[in-house]
Write a protein that holds these residues in place. Structure first.
Motif, PDB file in Angstrom:
ATOM      1  N   MET B   1     -25.319 -96.225 -21.270  1.00 40.09           N
ATOM      2  CA  MET B   1     -24.119 -95.406 -21.474  1.00 40.09           C
ATOM      3  C   MET B   1     -23.589 -94.865 -20.144  1.00 40.09           C
ATOM      4  O   MET B   1     -24.350 -94.351 -19.337  1.00 40.09           O
ATOM      5  N   ILE B   2     -22.277 -95.033 -19.943  1.00 43.51           N
ATOM      6  CA  ILE B   2     -21.634 -94.495 -18.749  1.00 43.51           C
ATOM      7  C   ILE B   2     -20.937 -93.188 -19.127  1.00 43.51           C
ATOM      8  O   ILE B   2     -20.186 -93.150 -20.102  1.00 43.51           O
ATOM      9  N   ALA B   3     -21.218 -92.147 -18.382  1.00 39.57           N
ATOM     10  CA  ALA B   3     -20.514 -90.888 -18.607  1.00 39.57           C
ATOM     11  C   ALA B   3     -19.264 -90.860 -17.743  1.00 39.57           C
ATOM     12  O   ALA B   3     -19.347 -90.951 -16.525  1.00 39.57           O
ATOM     13  N   VAL B   4     -18.114 -90.778 -18.412  1.00 42.42           N
ATOM     14  CA  VAL B   4     -16.855 -90.595 -17.685  1.00 42.42           C
ATOM     15  C   VAL B   4     -16.584 -89.093 -17.698  1.00 42.42           C
ATOM     16  O   VAL B   4     -16.470 -88.490 -18.767  1.00 42.42           O
ATOM     17  N   VAL B   5     -16.534 -88.506 -16.508  1.00 37.05           N
ATOM     18  CA  VAL B   5     -16.488 -87.047 -16.433  1.00 37.05           C
ATOM     19  C   VAL B   5     -15.144 -86.530 -16.959  1.00 37.05           C
ATOM     20  O   VAL B   5     -14.076 -86.919 -16.483  1.00 37.05           O
ATOM     21  N   ASP B   6     -15.236 -85.656 -17.958  1.00 39.97           N
ATOM     22  CA  ASP B   6     -14.061 -85.082 -18.605  1.00 39.97           C
ATOM     23  C   ASP B   6     -13.709 -83.762 -17.931  1.00 39.97           C
ATOM     24  O   ASP B   6     -14.428 -82.783 -18.059  1.00 39.97           O
ATOM     25  N   GLY B  23     -18.069-104.755 -20.997  1.00 45.55           N
ATOM     26  CA  GLY B  23     -19.337-104.557 -21.689  1.00 45.55           C
ATOM     27  C   GLY B  23     -20.110-103.324 -21.261  1.00 45.55           C
ATOM     28  O   GLY B  23     -21.337-103.291 -21.362  1.00 45.55           O
ATOM     29  N   LEU B  24     -19.402-102.311 -20.782  1.00 49.13           N
ATOM     30  CA  LEU B  24     -20.056-101.039 -20.457  1.00 49.13           C
ATOM     31  C   LEU B  24     -19.637 -99.991 -21.486  1.00 49.13           C
ATOM     32  O   LEU B  24     -18.454 -99.650 -21.581  1.00 49.13           O
ATOM     33  N   ASP B  25     -20.596 -99.496 -22.255  1.00 48.81           N
ATOM     34  CA  ASP B  25     -20.294 -98.409 -23.193  1.00 48.81           C
ATOM     35  C   ASP B  25     -20.035 -97.154 -22.388  1.00 48.81           C
ATOM     36  O   ASP B  25     -20.780 -96.843 -21.463  1.00 48.81           O
ATOM     37  N   SER B  26     -18.985 -96.433 -22.757  1.00 50.86           N
ATOM     38  CA  SER B  26     -18.713 -95.214 -22.006  1.00 50.86           C
ATOM     39  C   SER B  26     -18.364 -94.081 -22.939  1.00 50.86           C
ATOM     40  O   SER B  26     -17.953 -94.289 -24.079  1.00 50.86           O
ATOM     41  N   LYS B  27     -18.547 -92.870 -22.426  1.00 50.88           N
ATOM     42  CA  LYS B  27     -18.202 -91.689 -23.204  1.00 50.88           C
ATOM     43  C   LYS B  27     -17.564 -90.660 -22.282  1.00 50.88           C
ATOM     44  O   LYS B  27     -18.067 -90.411 -21.184  1.00 50.88           O
ATOM     45  N   LEU B  28     -16.461 -90.097 -22.743  1.00 53.06           N
ATOM     46  CA  LEU B  28     -15.789 -89.033 -21.994  1.00 53.06           C
ATOM     47  C   LEU B  28     -16.522 -87.736 -22.292  1.00 53.06           C
ATOM     48  O   LEU B  28     -16.618 -87.328 -23.456  1.00 53.06           O
ATOM     49  N   THR B  29     -17.076 -87.083 -21.266  1.00 53.59           N
ATOM     50  CA  THR B  29     -17.898 -85.903 -21.538  1.00 53.59           C
ATOM     51  C   THR B  29     -17.916 -84.937 -20.360  1.00 53.59           C
ATOM     52  O   THR B  29     -17.792 -85.351 -19.207  1.00 53.59           O
ATOM     53  N   ASP B  30     -18.090 -83.644 -20.675  1.00 54.73           N
ATOM     54  CA  ASP B  30     -18.362 -82.685 -19.613  1.00 54.73           C
ATOM     55  C   ASP B  30     -19.692 -81.981 -19.887  1.00 54.73           C
ATOM     56  O   ASP B  30     -19.980 -80.925 -19.328  1.00 54.73           O
ATOM     57  N   ASP B  31     -20.493 -82.591 -20.763  1.00 59.25           N
ATOM     58  CA  ASP B  31     -21.784 -82.015 -21.128  1.00 59.25           C
ATOM     59  C   ASP B  31     -22.838 -82.366 -20.064  1.00 59.25           C
ATOM     60  O   ASP B  31     -23.100 -83.546 -19.825  1.00 59.25           O
ATOM     61  N   SER B 186      -6.337-106.315 -12.722  1.00 60.46           N
ATOM     62  CA  SER B 186      -6.480-107.639 -13.309  1.00 60.46           C
ATOM     63  C   SER B 186      -7.910-108.190 -13.116  1.00 60.46           C
ATOM     64  O   SER B 186      -8.867-107.429 -13.178  1.00 60.46           O
ATOM     65  N   ASP B 187      -8.049-109.486 -12.921  1.00 65.26           N
ATOM     66  CA  ASP B 187      -9.369-110.114 -12.854  1.00 65.26           C
ATOM     67  C   ASP B 187     -10.235-109.537 -11.738  1.00 65.26           C
ATOM     68  O   ASP B 187     -11.446-109.386 -11.899  1.00 65.26           O
ATOM     69  N   VAL B 188      -9.602-109.247 -10.595  1.00 68.62           N
ATOM     70  CA  VAL B 188     -10.359-108.731  -9.448  1.00 68.62           C
ATOM     71  C   VAL B 188     -10.969-107.368  -9.798  1.00 68.62           C
ATOM     72  O   VAL B 188     -12.151-107.112  -9.546  1.00 68.62           O
ATOM     73  N   GLY B 189     -10.159-106.516 -10.417  1.00 70.43           N
ATOM     74  CA  GLY B 189     -10.634-105.188 -10.794  1.00 70.43           C
ATOM     75  C   GLY B 189     -11.750-105.261 -11.819  1.00 70.43           C
ATOM     76  O   GLY B 189     -12.754-104.544 -11.725  1.00 70.43           O
ATOM     77  N   LEU B 190     -11.578-106.147 -12.806  1.00 73.26           N
ATOM     78  CA  LEU B 190     -12.622-106.305 -13.824  1.00 73.26           C
ATOM     79  C   LEU B 190     -13.904-106.820 -13.169  1.00 73.26           C
ATOM     80  O   LEU B 190     -15.005-106.401 -13.523  1.00 73.26           O
ATOM     81  N   GLY B 191     -13.755-107.725 -12.179  1.00 73.01           N
ATOM     82  CA  GLY B 191     -14.914-108.238 -11.448  1.00 73.01           C
ATOM     83  C   GLY B 191     -15.649-107.119 -10.715  1.00 73.01           C
ATOM     84  O   GLY B 191     -16.889-107.071 -10.708  1.00 73.01           O
ATOM     85  N   LEU B 192     -14.895-106.187 -10.137  1.00 73.54           N
ATOM     86  CA  LEU B 192     -15.530-105.081  -9.414  1.00 73.54           C
ATOM     87  C   LEU B 192     -16.230-104.128 -10.387  1.00 73.54           C
ATOM     88  O   LEU B 192     -17.286-103.574 -10.066  1.00 73.54           O
ATOM     89  N   LEU B 193     -15.663-103.974 -11.580  1.00 75.46           N
ATOM     90  CA  LEU B 193     -16.356-103.164 -12.593  1.00 75.46           C
ATOM     91  C   LEU B 193     -17.627-103.877 -13.065  1.00 75.46           C
ATOM     92  O   LEU B 193     -18.636-103.231 -13.356  1.00 75.46           O
ATOM     93  N   GLN B 194     -17.580-105.206 -13.104  1.00 65.57           N
ATOM     94  CA  GLN B 194     -18.796-105.981 -13.415  1.00 65.57           C
ATOM     95  C   GLN B 194     -19.858-105.718 -12.348  1.00 65.57           C
ATOM     96  O   GLN B 194     -21.053-105.609 -12.657  1.00 65.57           O
ATOM     97  N   ASN B 195     -19.429-105.643 -11.080  1.00 61.79           N
ATOM     98  CA  ASN B 195     -20.379-105.388  -9.998  1.00 61.79           C
ATOM     99  C   ASN B 195     -20.991-103.988 -10.126  1.00 61.79           C
ATOM    100  O   ASN B 195     -22.172-103.797  -9.854  1.00 61.79           O
ATOM    101  N   MET B 199     -24.902-102.808 -10.589  1.00 62.91           N
ATOM    102  CA  MET B 199     -25.540-101.700  -9.880  1.00 62.91           C
ATOM    103  C   MET B 199     -26.203-100.737 -10.871  1.00 62.91           C
ATOM    104  O   MET B 199     -27.314-100.256 -10.643  1.00 62.91           O
ATOM    105  N   VAL B 200     -25.488-100.476 -11.977  1.00 66.59           N
ATOM    106  CA  VAL B 200     -26.021 -99.601 -13.023  1.00 66.59           C
ATOM    107  C   VAL B 200     -27.288-100.218 -13.614  1.00 66.59           C
ATOM    108  O   VAL B 200     -28.306 -99.529 -13.816  1.00 66.59           O
ATOM    109  N   GLN B 201     -27.248-101.526 -13.851  1.00 66.42           N
ATOM    110  CA  GLN B 201     -28.410-102.211 -14.428  1.00 66.42           C
ATOM    111  C   GLN B 201     -29.614-102.114 -13.488  1.00 66.42           C
ATOM    112  O   GLN B 201     -30.734-101.859 -13.924  1.00 66.42           O
TER     113      GLN B 201
END
Lengths: 252, 208
Positions: B1-6, B23-31, B186-195, B199-201
């Motif tokens: 799970m990725i925490a997206v800081v709210d 394929g990264l599960d994320s949640k908007l949170t400030d907890d 686009s594809d480049v940005g999605l590729g960087l999120l894959q990278n 790193m997360v893995q």
């Protein structure tokens, strides 16, 4: 340096892309999500969706379209057509639009530009300006309602004003050139270059790849928008970008 | 799970759609607990520097983000979120940032030929070939910003030319910043999120 942007424009009526689209790889030629994804694959830099739905009870349909497109297509999305209030802007931005485009509503209510810029940031606010050359006064007039109503306003003065009010980008269509396929209206964009402080998108008149290189070489516009040449497969984004690369214009 | 800081910053739903797409599960949170137990933390951001810092302070997130860095959870700042990672910013006066990266955020100087904000696609030049994000080299990504990070080159993975040298990807240990919007690239940005996902893995594997 920034790449010059190539932007296909999609007319959407009640949730379906109109004006016909003629790509070989599409199963459903009217589906906005499929068409947008196809443009992404071709290398489009941005997409503009123009809501041409006549009745307001179908507005929700447009935000549904944007919601779906933005789940599959990851480039800047602009929505125009029928945006008349801050609430309309918010609905589109919430659905996934990155920018909203104001046209007639900005003419009737210029304050709307400032309200939008203050609430969402000026980078979200595109002002669309439709122009027509006035031979008797030797100036470009601002027209609305698809060119049927001439406001009598000088387009260059209007552009200065909307920039002061908070416009973050200008989408300028020459109604003289639109549909002619004789090329973009170069004198119009040269006149705008003298006053533009925000990015300018040229629109109207393109029919061949040389029209794109001409507008980028002879004016300072940041982007060129086209509809029918892409929809009917007369040109692909790749054709245009290859040509621009060949003549030394930076593209993505 | 990725925490997206709210912290009440602009539209982050498109970012979450892109995370979902790769394929990264994320949640908007400030907890604090959710953030500190996340596999990765993303600090998004659109708007003004000082107000963003105030909101992080108001929600008691400064200390939480410091703990994220101490725990070496991969922390990705995007756009204003990247700028907040630096020591300070000159946007409307001098304001302190989070200080995870050395450097100052400055305004892009406007000239006749360069409009500010920089808005559009610019070409990355990678300075470090051993990074998770080195494949950005000679690829265009989508920028919307008026300020840029002036920082030591040893934390710069990639940069673009916009009159000044604009660091586009910065990294120090597990703290990464991207000045552009990967979710709009686009594809480049999605590729960087894959990278980033890679790193997360690696972090998750090292934690186990």
């Amino acid at each position: 340096m920034l790449a010059k942007r190539i932007i296909p424009c999609l007319d959407v009526d009640d949730g379906r892309v109109k004006k016909g689209v003629n790509f070989v790889d599409l199963k459903d030629v009217g589906d906005p999500v499929e068409i947008a994804a196809s443009y992404q694959k071709q290398g489009a830099d941005e997409l503009v969706f123009l809501d041409i739905t006549a009745t307001s009870d179908h507005r929700q349909t447009m935000s549904d379209v944007i919601e779906q497109v933005s789940s599959q297509v990851f480039m800047p999305l602009t929505v125009g057509g029928g945006i008349r209030s801050v609430d309309d802007m918010q609905a589109m931005l919430r659905a996934g639009a990155d920018k909203v485009s104001l046209n007639s509503a900005a003419v009737h209510n210029p304050e709307l530009i400032t309200q939008g810029a203050e609430k969402f940031g000026k980078q979200c606010i595109v002002v669309a300006v439709d122009t027509k050359w006035n031979e008797s006064t030797k100036q470009f007039d601002v027209v609305i309602n698809g060119g049927r109503v001439n406001t009598g306003m000088n387009a260059i003065d209007w552009i200065k004003k909307v920039q002061d009010l908070g416009a973050g980008e200008l989408l300028v269509t020459s109604m003289d050139a639109d549909g002619t396929k004789q090329g973009y209206d170069i004198p119009l964009y040269q006149a705008i270059d003298k006053v533009a402080t925000v990015p300018v998108i040229a629109s109207g008149g393109c029919g061949k790849v040389e029209d794109f290189s001409e507008v980028f070489e002879d004016t300072k516009v940041d982007a060129a928008l086209a509809a029918s040449v892409f929809h009917f497969g007369e040109l692909t984004i790749a054709n245009v970008k290859q040509h621009l690369t060949n003549v030394g214009v930076t593209v993505r | 799970m990725i925490a997206v800081v709210d912290y009440d910053t602009g539209n982050i739903r498109n970012l979450m759609k892109a995370l979902d797409y790769v394929g990264l599960d994320s949640k908007l949170t400030d907890d604090p607990e959710e953030i500190l137990n996340a596999d990765g933390v993303i600090l998004p951001g659109v708007g003004a520097f000082a107000e963003a810092m105030d909101e992080l302070r108001r929600r008691n997130l400064i200390d939480v983000l410091n703990q994220v860095v101490d725990k070496q959870i991969p922390l990705l700042g995007i756009c204003l979120g990247m700028q907040l990672l630096f020591e300070n910013s000159e946007e409307f006066g001098l304001h302190d940032g989070l200080g995870f990266l050395p450097g100052t955020v400055k305004e892009i100087p406007a000239t006749n030929d360069l409009k500010v904000p920089e808005m559009g696609w610019n070409e990355n030049k990678v300075l470090k070939n051993d990074s998770y994000f080195s494949e950005a080299n000679e690829k265009f990504t989508y920028f919307v910003h008026s300020y840029y990070a002036s920082c030591p080159l040893d934390i710069v993975t990639a940069g673009v030319d916009y009159g000044v040298f604009v660091p586009s990807i910065v990294q120090k240990n597990k703290v990464i910043g991207m000045q552009f919007h990967p979710e709009k690239s686009s594809d480049v940005g999605l590729g960087l999120l894959q990278n980033y996902k890679r790193m997360v893995q690696d972090y998750v594997d090292s934690r186990n």
